[in-house]
Design a protein around this motif. Structure first.
Motif, PDB file in Angstrom:
ATOM      1  N   LEU A  90      51.271  33.152  34.708  1.00  0.00           N
ATOM      2  CA  LEU A  90      52.045  33.914  33.720  1.00  0.00           C
ATOM      3  C   LEU A  90      51.125  34.588  32.709  1.00  0.00           C
ATOM      4  O   LEU A  90      51.432  35.642  32.171  1.00  0.00           O
ATOM      5  CB  LEU A  90      53.024  32.985  32.984  1.00  0.00           C
ATOM      6  CG  LEU A  90      54.226  32.496  33.787  1.00  0.00           C
ATOM      7  CD1 LEU A  90      54.992  31.429  33.014  1.00  0.00           C
ATOM      8  CD2 LEU A  90      55.169  33.653  34.108  1.00  0.00           C
ATOM      9  N   LEU A  91      49.972  33.956  32.461  1.00  0.00           N
ATOM     10  CA  LEU A  91      49.020  34.535  31.502  1.00  0.00           C
ATOM     11  C   LEU A  91      48.093  35.564  32.150  1.00  0.00           C
ATOM     12  O   LEU A  91      47.245  36.156  31.472  1.00  0.00           O
ATOM     13  CB  LEU A  91      48.158  33.421  30.894  1.00  0.00           C
ATOM     14  CG  LEU A  91      48.851  32.481  29.898  1.00  0.00           C
ATOM     15  CD1 LEU A  91      47.923  31.341  29.514  1.00  0.00           C
ATOM     16  CD2 LEU A  91      49.277  33.239  28.651  1.00  0.00           C
ATOM     17  N   ASN A  92      48.230  35.718  33.473  1.00  0.00           N
ATOM     18  CA  ASN A  92      47.336  36.614  34.228  1.00  0.00           C
ATOM     19  C   ASN A  92      45.860  36.285  34.015  1.00  0.00           C
ATOM     20  O   ASN A  92      45.020  37.179  33.981  1.00  0.00           O
ATOM     21  CB  ASN A  92      47.564  38.082  33.837  1.00  0.00           C
ATOM     22  CG  ASN A  92      48.865  38.594  34.389  1.00  0.00           C
ATOM     23  OD1 ASN A  92      49.252  38.197  35.500  1.00  0.00           O
ATOM     24  ND2 ASN A  92      49.552  39.429  33.637  1.00  0.00           N
ATOM     25  N   ASN A  93      45.585  35.024  33.828  1.00  0.00           N
ATOM     26  CA  ASN A  93      44.202  34.612  33.589  1.00  0.00           C
ATOM     27  C   ASN A  93      43.523  34.363  34.948  1.00  0.00           C
ATOM     28  O   ASN A  93      43.372  33.218  35.390  1.00  0.00           O
ATOM     29  CB  ASN A  93      44.201  33.354  32.721  1.00  0.00           C
ATOM     30  CG  ASN A  93      42.826  33.067  32.181  1.00  0.00           C
ATOM     31  OD1 ASN A  93      41.829  33.530  32.738  1.00  0.00           O
ATOM     32  ND2 ASN A  93      42.764  32.303  31.105  1.00  0.00           N
ATOM     33  N   HIS A  94      43.140  35.474  35.597  1.00  0.00           N
ATOM     34  CA  HIS A  94      42.663  35.378  36.987  1.00  0.00           C
ATOM     35  C   HIS A  94      41.392  34.560  37.125  1.00  0.00           C
ATOM     36  O   HIS A  94      41.225  33.797  38.069  1.00  0.00           O
ATOM     37  CB  HIS A  94      42.439  36.790  37.548  1.00  0.00           C
ATOM     38  CG  HIS A  94      43.668  37.616  37.483  1.00  0.00           C
ATOM     39  ND1 HIS A  94      44.792  37.326  38.216  1.00  0.00           N
ATOM     40  CD2 HIS A  94      43.975  38.713  36.751  1.00  0.00           C
ATOM     41  CE1 HIS A  94      45.739  38.221  37.948  1.00  0.00           C
ATOM     42  NE2 HIS A  94      45.265  39.067  37.047  1.00  0.00           N
ATOM     43  N   GLU A  95      40.520  34.761  36.175  1.00  0.00           N
ATOM     44  CA  GLU A  95      39.246  34.076  36.282  1.00  0.00           C
ATOM     45  C   GLU A  95      39.429  32.559  36.188  1.00  0.00           C
ATOM     46  O   GLU A  95      38.860  31.804  36.965  1.00  0.00           O
ATOM     47  CB  GLU A  95      38.318  34.563  35.171  1.00  0.00           C
ATOM     48  CG  GLU A  95      36.881  34.403  35.568  1.00  0.00           C
ATOM     49  CD  GLU A  95      35.988  35.280  34.711  1.00  0.00           C
ATOM     50  OE1 GLU A  95      36.443  36.339  34.246  1.00  0.00           O
ATOM     51  OE2 GLU A  95      34.843  34.878  34.522  1.00  0.00           O
ATOM     52  N   ILE A 100      42.798  32.791  46.976  1.00  0.00           N
ATOM     53  CA  ILE A 100      42.659  34.056  47.708  1.00  0.00           C
ATOM     54  C   ILE A 100      43.158  35.231  46.860  1.00  0.00           C
ATOM     55  O   ILE A 100      42.462  36.237  46.704  1.00  0.00           O
ATOM     56  CB  ILE A 100      43.425  33.986  49.055  1.00  0.00           C
ATOM     57  CG1 ILE A 100      42.751  32.966  49.964  1.00  0.00           C
ATOM     58  CG2 ILE A 100      43.499  35.356  49.728  1.00  0.00           C
ATOM     59  CD1 ILE A 100      43.499  32.653  51.237  1.00  0.00           C
ATOM     60  N   GLU A 101      44.331  35.086  46.297  1.00  0.00           N
ATOM     61  CA  GLU A 101      44.918  36.190  45.521  1.00  0.00           C
ATOM     62  C   GLU A 101      44.009  36.592  44.354  1.00  0.00           C
ATOM     63  O   GLU A 101      43.796  37.767  44.089  1.00  0.00           O
ATOM     64  CB  GLU A 101      46.280  35.781  44.959  1.00  0.00           C
ATOM     65  CG  GLU A 101      47.390  35.886  45.986  1.00  0.00           C
ATOM     66  CD  GLU A 101      48.698  35.280  45.502  1.00  0.00           C
ATOM     67  OE1 GLU A 101      49.616  35.204  46.309  1.00  0.00           O
ATOM     68  OE2 GLU A 101      48.764  34.858  44.312  1.00  0.00           O
ATOM     69  N   ASN A 102      43.469  35.595  43.672  1.00  0.00           N
ATOM     70  CA  ASN A 102      42.648  35.900  42.498  1.00  0.00           C
ATOM     71  C   ASN A 102      41.255  36.363  42.880  1.00  0.00           C
ATOM     72  O   ASN A 102      40.626  37.114  42.128  1.00  0.00           O
ATOM     73  CB  ASN A 102      42.635  34.708  41.544  1.00  0.00           C
ATOM     74  CG  ASN A 102      43.997  34.556  40.887  1.00  0.00           C
ATOM     75  OD1 ASN A 102      44.327  35.283  39.963  1.00  0.00           O
ATOM     76  ND2 ASN A 102      44.820  33.668  41.429  1.00  0.00           N
ATOM     77  N   CYS A 103      40.797  35.952  44.052  1.00  0.00           N
ATOM     78  CA  CYS A 103      39.533  36.487  44.568  1.00  0.00           C
ATOM     79  C   CYS A 103      39.684  37.995  44.766  1.00  0.00           C
ATOM     80  O   CYS A 103      38.812  38.781  44.394  1.00  0.00           O
ATOM     81  CB  CYS A 103      39.192  35.780  45.878  1.00  0.00           C
ATOM     82  SG  CYS A 103      38.133  36.718  46.956  1.00  0.00           S
ATOM     83  N   ILE A 104      40.831  38.383  45.346  1.00  0.00           N
ATOM     84  CA  ILE A 104      41.067  39.812  45.600  1.00  0.00           C
ATOM     85  C   ILE A 104      41.101  40.593  44.287  1.00  0.00           C
ATOM     86  O   ILE A 104      40.527  41.678  44.178  1.00  0.00           O
ATOM     87  CB  ILE A 104      42.401  40.004  46.384  1.00  0.00           C
ATOM     88  CG1 ILE A 104      42.336  39.309  47.742  1.00  0.00           C
ATOM     89  CG2 ILE A 104      42.805  41.463  46.504  1.00  0.00           C
ATOM     90  CD1 ILE A 104      41.445  39.948  48.772  1.00  0.00           C
ATOM     91  N   VAL A 105      41.769  40.041  43.282  1.00  0.00           N
ATOM     92  CA  VAL A 105      41.862  40.743  41.991  1.00  0.00           C
ATOM     93  C   VAL A 105      40.476  40.853  41.353  1.00  0.00           C
ATOM     94  O   VAL A 105      40.094  41.913  40.844  1.00  0.00           O
ATOM     95  CB  VAL A 105      42.818  39.982  41.030  1.00  0.00           C
ATOM     96  CG1 VAL A 105      42.838  40.643  39.658  1.00  0.00           C
ATOM     97  CG2 VAL A 105      44.223  39.940  41.609  1.00  0.00           C
ATOM     98  N   LEU A 106      39.709  39.761  41.408  1.00  0.00           N
ATOM     99  CA  LEU A 106      38.412  39.744  40.723  1.00  0.00           C
ATOM    100  C   LEU A 106      37.344  40.547  41.478  1.00  0.00           C
ATOM    101  O   LEU A 106      36.311  40.905  40.907  1.00  0.00           O
ATOM    102  CB  LEU A 106      37.942  38.294  40.534  1.00  0.00           C
ATOM    103  CG  LEU A 106      38.825  37.447  39.605  1.00  0.00           C
ATOM    104  CD1 LEU A 106      38.440  35.977  39.691  1.00  0.00           C
ATOM    105  CD2 LEU A 106      38.729  37.930  38.161  1.00  0.00           C
ATOM    106  N   ASN A 165      35.522  43.806  40.128  1.00  0.00           N
ATOM    107  CA  ASN A 165      34.400  43.750  39.188  1.00  0.00           C
ATOM    108  C   ASN A 165      33.302  42.772  39.596  1.00  0.00           C
ATOM    109  O   ASN A 165      32.371  42.529  38.839  1.00  0.00           O
ATOM    110  CB  ASN A 165      34.913  43.368  37.794  1.00  0.00           C
ATOM    111  CG  ASN A 165      35.938  44.352  37.312  1.00  0.00           C
ATOM    112  OD1 ASN A 165      35.789  45.554  37.499  1.00  0.00           O
ATOM    113  ND2 ASN A 165      37.007  43.846  36.727  1.00  0.00           N
ATOM    114  N   ASN A 166      33.475  42.161  40.717  1.00  0.00           N
ATOM    115  CA  ASN A 166      32.510  41.137  41.106  1.00  0.00           C
ATOM    116  C   ASN A 166      32.352  41.125  42.632  1.00  0.00           C
ATOM    117  O   ASN A 166      33.167  40.543  43.355  1.00  0.00           O
ATOM    118  CB  ASN A 166      33.019  39.776  40.592  1.00  0.00           C
ATOM    119  CG  ASN A 166      32.043  38.665  40.905  1.00  0.00           C
ATOM    120  OD1 ASN A 166      31.055  38.853  41.619  1.00  0.00           O
ATOM    121  ND2 ASN A 166      32.320  37.491  40.366  1.00  0.00           N
TER     122      ASN A 166
END
Lengths: 175, 909
Positions: free
Chosen positions: B241-246, B271-277, B280-281
C-alpha cells in the motif's frame, strides 16, 4: 507453494468449485460464520499463483485444559481437484497444528470416513494415528463409521492423548 | 409454579427435539386449562413462528408478554429467543432497556442490552452501554472486553457515518484505543491481540499505513495467535500500500534466505518488485534470477521454485524488458519435462502461453511419444497426456477443419476409454482421473457444431445428442462429478429440456452460497421454457438463503463481539451490504414477481401488488448491484471463454443481464402504474408523471441493452452461439429487441391515456393514431415472425428430431403475447370508450398470432409423442426425460395460452 491467508466472508463466493465435490459438505452459512466469529485464526485459505482457490481449512480449539482434553480440531479440509497430490492439505494442516501449539493444545484431532483410504493414508503420513473408531458417525443413505485420528502436540509430553482405544465407541460417547 | 413446570417439562423436550407440532398440541391443552401460564404462551408463540403458522399472532403473543419477562427468567429467555428469531430487534432493545432500568447492576442484562443495540446498529447506545459495563464491572477485572466493545462501536459509527465519521468518531476511537494501550503497558499487562487489531483498524481507516507497520515493529510478539507466514503476509500487504518497492524487495530476499517456510506471495512480491526496481538498477534482475535459481537447485523437486523462474521470464516479457520468448520457451520445455505429470500443470503455465502460443510444439514433446502402450496406463502418464492436450486446445484456437476437430475428438475419446481402467477401483461418488480427456473430446465436437451452425442445422443437432450421450455415460461411472454435470445441464438447457436439467441440478446439491454461481444456469432460462412453477421454487430457495444469511450475520456479529474478533466484525458488517446488493438476489426477486404475474394473470392480489411496488421503487437495490458469480465454474474448458478471458465473459454476461433486469423492472413498473391508475378513482397526475419517467428509464435501459448486444455481436459472436454459453442466443435477442419496441409504444399509450384521464383533456387523435400505427406494425412483425420462422416445423418430418432453437423462439413469443395482451387489457378497462377501432385492430392481430401458435402447439405435442427418440440417444432414461420435458413445457405454456386467448377474444368483441 501457496499463498496462505485468513478466510474472509467474500471467500464463500469463491469456493463453489471445491464445494461441488461430493465429499465436501456445503454447510449453512451460520456454520462458516460461527467459525469466523469464534476461531478466525483456524480458518485459512490457500491460493494459487493466479489467485485461484486451491483449498481451505476450518478448525477450532475446544476441550478442557485441566482434564488434558484441550485440543485443536480439524472440522474440514478440502483441496480443489487439480491441486491435489501437491501437499497443499499437509501445509494447511501444519498451520493448524502451529496455531494449536500456540494455544497450548494437548493434541489435534479429526474425523474421517473409514472408507476414505486416501485421506486416512495422508493423515497417517502427517503423523496422525487412529485413536478410535466411532460407530455410525456419518449419517446418510447408509451410515458409516469414522476414524477419530489424533496427533500429539508438544504439551502432551507423555503422549497420553494418542494411546489408541482398544474398542470402538458410539457417536454419543464422543465429546 | 411447580405444577406448571412439571407439565411444561416434556413440552420443552419436544421443542428441543424440533417436534413443534406435537408441542403445540400439548400447549393448547395446557393453555385451555390454565390460560395465564406465561411460559406456555411464550412457547406457543415460538412453535407457531417456527412452524410458519399464524406468524402475526405469534408476534403479538410475544409482545403481550414483554412486561411479564421482568418477573420470570424462563419467560425472559423464551421471549428473547422469539424476538431474535422473529427479527424484532427494536422490541428486543426495548425489553432489555426495561430490564436494565429495573436492575442497573446486573452485568448479564446490561451486556444483553449492549448486544441488542448491536443488532439494531445503534452505535451511540452501544458505546454508552459498553462504557457503563466497563465502569461498573471492569474494576480489578481488566480481562473483560467492555472498553474495547466501546472502541469498536465508535469505530463502526465512524465507518457508517459519512458526515461526522472521519472528523468526529474516528479521532475519538483512536484516542480511546491509545488510552487503552497506554494503560495496559503502564500496568505491565500483556497487550492483547484484540487491542492491537483495533488500533490497526483505526490506523487503516485513517490511511496511516506507516503507523500500522510501526505498530508491528513495536510489538515483537505481536498477534501471538498468528503464525509467521500470515504475519509476513500482513507486513507485505502494508508495504504494498505504501509502494515501498525497495523495502518489499529486500524483505522478500531476507525471507527467502531464512530457512523458514516460504509462500508464493513472497516470491510474487520478489518478482514484481524486481521488475519495478529494474528501471533504475540493472543488477537486480540477474541477482533475482540467481536467487530463484539457487532456490530451485536446492529444491529440484519443487514445481513452485521452477515455476518462479518461469514467472520472472514472463514478467520480463510483459514489461518488455525482454523481446524474445526464446528463454521462456526453454524454461517451459524444462518445466513440462519435469512437472508435466502434475494435474495442475496447465493452470501454472496458462498465463505464459500467450507468448508462445504460435509454437506450442517447441516446448511440448512429440505427440506420438505420449501414446502409452496398452496395459501400462499410469496416473503420471495420464496427466502428462492431459497437459499436452490442454496446451494444444489453448493454443490451437482457430483454423481447424471440421474433419480435424472430429479426428481430435475421437483420439481424445480413445484415450479416455483407455485410461478409464485406472479408475476401476473408485466408487461412483468419486471423480474419475481422466474426465478432462472426455471434456476436451466433447468440446472439440461442439466446435464442429458451432462451425456448421448456419449451414447444417439438421445434422448438427445430432452432435449435441452425441455429446449428451458421452457425458451421460461418464455420469453413470461418476455420479457426482461437477465437471460432467455442469456441461450436461447446459446442453439440456440448450435443447429446452428442463426435466433432465433440473434432475442433474438436484444432484449437484446446490444450496447456500453455491446459488450465486450455479443457479444462474437454470434461472436465466427456466421460465422461458414454460417451467414456471419449477422456476418459482428455485427463486424461493434463493431468496430464503439470502434472508436467512442476513439474519444470521447479525447474530454472528454479536458472537464476534463476545470473542473480540473485531476484524471479523468489520468483515461481516461489510458483507451484509454485499449480500443485499447481490445481483442473484435482486434478479430472483424480480423473476419471482414476474412469474407471479403470469400465474395470476386474471387477478393481481393486493399483496403481490404491494410486494412488486416495494421492490421496484427501491432504486438503491438496482443501482448498487454486485456480481458474485464465479463464472469459471461454468465456463471451464470452453474454447471461446479461454480465448476471450474469463473476466470478459463474466463482465459481458453481467452487463447484459443487468440491462435485461432494468427492462423487466420498467415493464413491471408500468403495469403497476397502469393498474394503480385503473384502481384510483380520483385523478392523479402523479401517476401520469410516473409513467412518463418509467418510459424514459425503460428507453434508456433498452438503449443500453442494445449497445451491450451490439458489442457482444462484434466480439463474442462465436460465444453467443455456443451451446455451452448459458445465455440468450442471437435470434432470441432479436425477438427481445422487437418486444422492447412494442413495450415502449404501449407505454406511450398509457401515458397519453392517463394524461387525458387525469387532466380532462381530449386525447390528440392524431397523436394516438400514430402510436397505434406503430403498435400495429410491431404486431404485424410478430405475426410475420410466427408465420415465417416459427411456423416452420419444430420437428423434422422423417425422424421427428426436434429443433430446440425454434422452440425457444416460440416460447419467447408466448411471453411477449402475455405482456402485450395484459397492456391492452388494462387500456381497454379505462379508456377508449368512444373509439375502439385502433385497439380492435391490435387485438385482431394478436389473436391471429395467438391462434397460429395454438395450432402449432397441438401439432408439435403430437409429433413429440409420435417421434422416435432412437435418433437422439441410446440412454433410455434420457429418452423418457425428453418426452416428459417437452410435454410438460408445452402443457404449461398451453394452459397459459388458453388464458390469453380467452382474454383476447373478450377484448375483440
Amino acid at each position: 507453494m501457496t499463498t496462505l491467508r485468513q478466510f474472509t466472508c467474500d471467500d464463500l463466493f469463491r469456493i463453489t468449485r471445491m464445494n461441488l465435490d461430493p465429499l465436501t459438505e456445503t454447510y449453512g452459512l451460520p456454520f462458516y460464520l460461527q467459525y469466523l466469529a469464534h476461531w478466525p485464526e483456524y480458518f485459512l485459505v490457500a491460493e494459487s499463483h493466479t489467485g485461484d482457490m486451491m483449498g481451505y481449512i476450518m478448525g477450532k480449539a475446544e476441550g478442557n485444559a485441566a482434564r488434558e482434553t484441550w485440543h485443536g480440531h480439524v472440522t474440514c479440509v478440502t483441496i480443489a481437484p487439480e491441486f491435489r497430490r501437491r501437499g497443499v492439505a499437509g501445509k494447511l494442516m501444519s498451520i493448524l497444528e502451529e496455531v494449536s501449539e500456540r494455544k497450548a493444545c494437548f493434541f489435534v484431532d479429526l474425523f474421517v470416513r473409514v472408507s476414505n483410504q486416501v485421506a486416512v493414508d495422508m493423515y497417517e503420513r502427517l503423523g496422525y494415528i487412529v485413536y478410535r473408531r466411532v460407530l455410525d458417525y456419518y449419517n446418510g443413505e447408509t451410515d458409516e463409521d469414522a476414524f477419530d485420528m489424533r496427533k500429539a502436540m508438544s504439551r502432551d509430553k507423555e503422549m497420553k492423548s494418542v494411546i489408541p482405544l482398544d474398542r470402538p465407541v458410539t457417536s454419543s460417547e464422543v465429546e | 409454579n411447580m405444577k406448571d413446570e412439571k407439565r411444561l417439562k416434556p413440552v420443552f423436550a419436544l421443542v428441543d427435539d424440533g417436534n413443534h407440532k406435537q408441542a403445540l398440541q400439548q400447549l393448547d391443552k395446557i393453555l385451555k386449562k390454565s390460560p395465564g401460564v406465561n411460559q406456555a404462551i411464550a412457547l406457543k408463540a415460538l412453535c407457531l413462528w417456527r412452524l410458519k403458522e399464524r406468524e402475526r399472532e405469534a408476534v403479538s403473543m410475544v409482545c403481550s408478554l414483554i412486561d411479564c419477562a421482568v418477573e420470570d427468567e424462563t419467560v425472559l429467555g423464551l421471549i428473547s429467543t422469539c424476538l431474535r428469531e422473529m427479527q424484532q430487534y427494536t422490541l428486543l432493545e426495548e425489553l432489555y432497556t426495561k430490564l436494565v432500568n429495573k436492575n442497573p447492576k446486573d452485568e448479564e442484562l446490561l451486556s444483553a442490552l449492549f448486544m441488542a443495540h448491536v443488532r439494531t446498529e445503534n452505535f451511540m447506545c452501544q458505546r454508552q452501554r459498553a462504557l457503563q459495563l466497563n465502569k461498573v464491572f471492569n474494576q480489578g477485572h481488566t480481562d473483560r472486553p467492555y472498553y474495547l466493545w466501546a472502541v469498536a462501536s465508535v469505530l463502526l459509527q465512524a465507518k457508517t457515518d459519512s458526515v461526522d465519521g472521519a472528523a468526529l468518531h474516528l479521532p475519538l476511537a483512536k484516542k480511546m484505543i491509545e488510552k487503552s494501550l497506554q494503560q495496559s503497558e503502564n500496568a505491565g499487562n500483556i497487550v492483547k491481540n484484540s487491542q492491537l487489531e483495533l488500533m490497526l483498524l483505526v490506523l487503516e481507516q485513517e490511511n496511516k499505513i506507516q503507523d500500522c507497520l510501526d505498530l508491528f515493529e513495536k510489538h515483537g510478539k505481536f498477534l501471538n495467535k498468528e503464525v509467521l507466514i500470515i504475519k509476513r503476509r500482513r507486513i507485505l500487504d502494508y508495504l504494498k500500500l505504501l509502494n515501498n518497492h525497495e523495502k518489499i524487495y529486500n524483505l522478500c530476499v531476507d525471507f527467502v534466505k531464512t530457512p523458514c517456510e516460504i509462500d508464493w506471495f513472497t516470491i510474487q512480491c520478489l518478482i514484481e518488485n524486481c521488475i519495478v526496481l529494474h528501471k533504475n538498477n540493472d543488477s537486480i534482475l540477474p541477482s533475482t534470477q540467481q536467487i530463484l535459481k539457487k532456490l530451485y537447485d536446492e529444491n529440484p523437486q519443487s514445481i513452485d521454485y521452477n515455476f518462479a523462474m518461469i514467472e520472472l521470464e514472463r514478467q520480463c516479457l510483459v514489461h518488455k524488458i525482454k523481446e524474445s520468448p526464446k528463454e521462456l520457451c526453454e524454461s517451459l520445455k524444462h518445466f513440462y519435462l519435469h512437472f508435466g505429470c502434475k494435474p495442475c500443470f496447465f493452470s501454472y503455465i496458462q498465463t505464459s502461453l500467450k507468448f508462445v502460443s504460435d509454437h506450442p510444439n517447441s516446448f511440448l514433446q512429440d505427440e506420438a511419444s505420449l501414446i502409452e502402450p496398452e496395459n501400462s496406463y499410469t496416473v503420471n502418464g495420464l496427466y502428462r497426456l492431459q497437459a499436452y492436450y490442454e496446451v494444444e486446445r489453448y493454443c490451437a484456437r482457430n483454423g481447424w477443419s471440421c474433419e480435424k476437430l472430429k479426428e481430435k475428438s475421437d483420439k481424445l475419446l480413445h484415450f479416455y476409454n483407455g485410461y478409464l481402467q485406472l479408475s476401476k477401483h473408485l466408487e461412483t461418488t468419486e471423480p474419475q482421473f481422466c474426465t478432462k480427456l472426455l471434456l476436451l473430446s466433447v468440446h472439440y465436437l461442439l466446435d464442429v457444431f458451432v462451425q456448421n451452425r448456419k449451414t447444417k442445422e439438421e445434422e448438427n443437432i445430432h452432435i449435441i445428442w452425441q455429446c449428451i450421450d458421452l457425458l451421460e455415460k461418464a455420469k453413470s461411472i461418476s455420479n457426482y462429478d461437477e465437471q460432467i454435470l455442469i456441461p450436461l445441464i447446459k446442453l439440456y438447457m440448450y435443447l429446452g429440456l428442463a426435466v433432465p436439467s433440473t434432475e442433474i441440478y438436484t444432484q449437484l446439491q446446490v444450496k447456500q452460497f453455491l446459488h450465486e454461481s450455479i443457479s444462474y444456469m437454470l434461472s436465466s432460462r427456466m421460465s422461458d421454457y414454460g417451467f414456471l412453477e419449477e422456476s418459482q421454487c428455485l427463486n424461493i430457495s434463493i431468496q430464503k438463503y439470502f434472508a436467512e444469511s442476513v439474519h444470521s450475520l447479525k447474530e454472528f456479529i454479536v458472537t464476534a463481539f463476545k470473542n473480540g474478533a473485531f476484524r471479523q466484525i468489520y468483515d461481516m458488517f461489510d458483507w451484509k451490504c454485499t449480500l443485499r446488493n447481490s445481483f442473484t438476489l435482486v434478479k430472483s426477486a424480480l423473476d419471482r414477481f414476474s412469474i407471479d404475474m403470469y400465474l395470476n394473470i386474471e387477478e393481481v392480489s393486493e399483496d403481490l401488488f404491494k410486494g412488486i411496488e416495494d421492490l421496484l421503487i427501491d432504486d438503491d437495490r438496482f443501482s448498487n448491484l454486485e456480481d458474485h458469480r464465479d463464472i469459471m465454474v461454468m465456463y471451464d474448458w470452453d474454447q471461446e471463454s479461454l480465448s476471450c478471458q474469463s473476466h470478459s465473459v463474466q463482465n459481458i454476461t453481467y452487463q447484459l443481464d443487468k440491462q435485461w433486469l432494468q427492462i423487466k423492472r420498467r415493464i413491471l413498473q408500468s403495469f403497476m402504474l397502469a393498474i394503480k391508475a385503473m384502481l384510483t378513482k380520483e385523478s392523479n397526475i402523479k401517476i401520469s408523471h410516473a409513467l412518463q419517467t418509467t418510459k424514459l428509464n425503460f428507453e434508456a435501459a433498452c438503449e443500453q441493452c442494445n449497445k451491450v448486444v451490439s458489442d457482444i455481436s462484434c466480439d463474442f459472436s462465436q460465444v453467443l452461439h455456443h451451446p455451452f454459453f448459458v445465455y440468450t442466443t442471437g435470434p432470441e435477442i432479436f425477438f427481445k429487441m422487437k418486444l422492447d419496441q412494442l413495450y415502449s409504444l404501449l407505454f406511450e399509450i398509457f401515458i397519453l391515456v392517463s394524461h387525458s384521464k387525469f387532466s380532462s383533456n381530449c386525447i390528440e387523435t392524431k397523436e394516438l393514431d400514430s402510436v397505434f400505427q406503430k403498435v400495429e406494425e410491431i404486431c404485424t412483425n410478430l405475426t410475420d415472425i410466427v408465420e415465417n420462422s416459427i411456423c416452420e416445423q419444430f420437428t423434422r418430418e422423417n425422424d421427428g428430431v426436434v429443433y430446440p432453437q425454434k422452440l425457444t423462439r416460440f416460447q419467447l413469443l408466448t411471453e411477449s403475447l402475455f405482456y402485450s395482451t395484459l397492456c391492452i387489457h388494462i387500456i381497454s378497462e379505462y379508456a377508449f370508450k368512444s373509439d375502439k377501432g385502433a385497439m380492435k385492430k391490435c387485438v385482431a392481430h394478436l389473436l391471429t398470432v395467438s391462434e397460429c401458435l395454438n395450432g402449432k402447439i397441438n401439432g408439435t405435442l403430437k409429433s413429440i409423442h409420435a417421434c422416435s427418440y432412437e435418433t437422439f440417444t441410446s440412454e433410455s432414461h434420457v429418452k423418457e426425460m425428453v418426452i416428459e420435458s417437452y410435454s410438460e413445457s408445452f402443457k404449461q405454456v398451453s394452459s397459459f395460452r388458453l388464458k390469453i386467448n380467452k382474454l383476447l377474444k373478450s377484448l375483440a368483441h
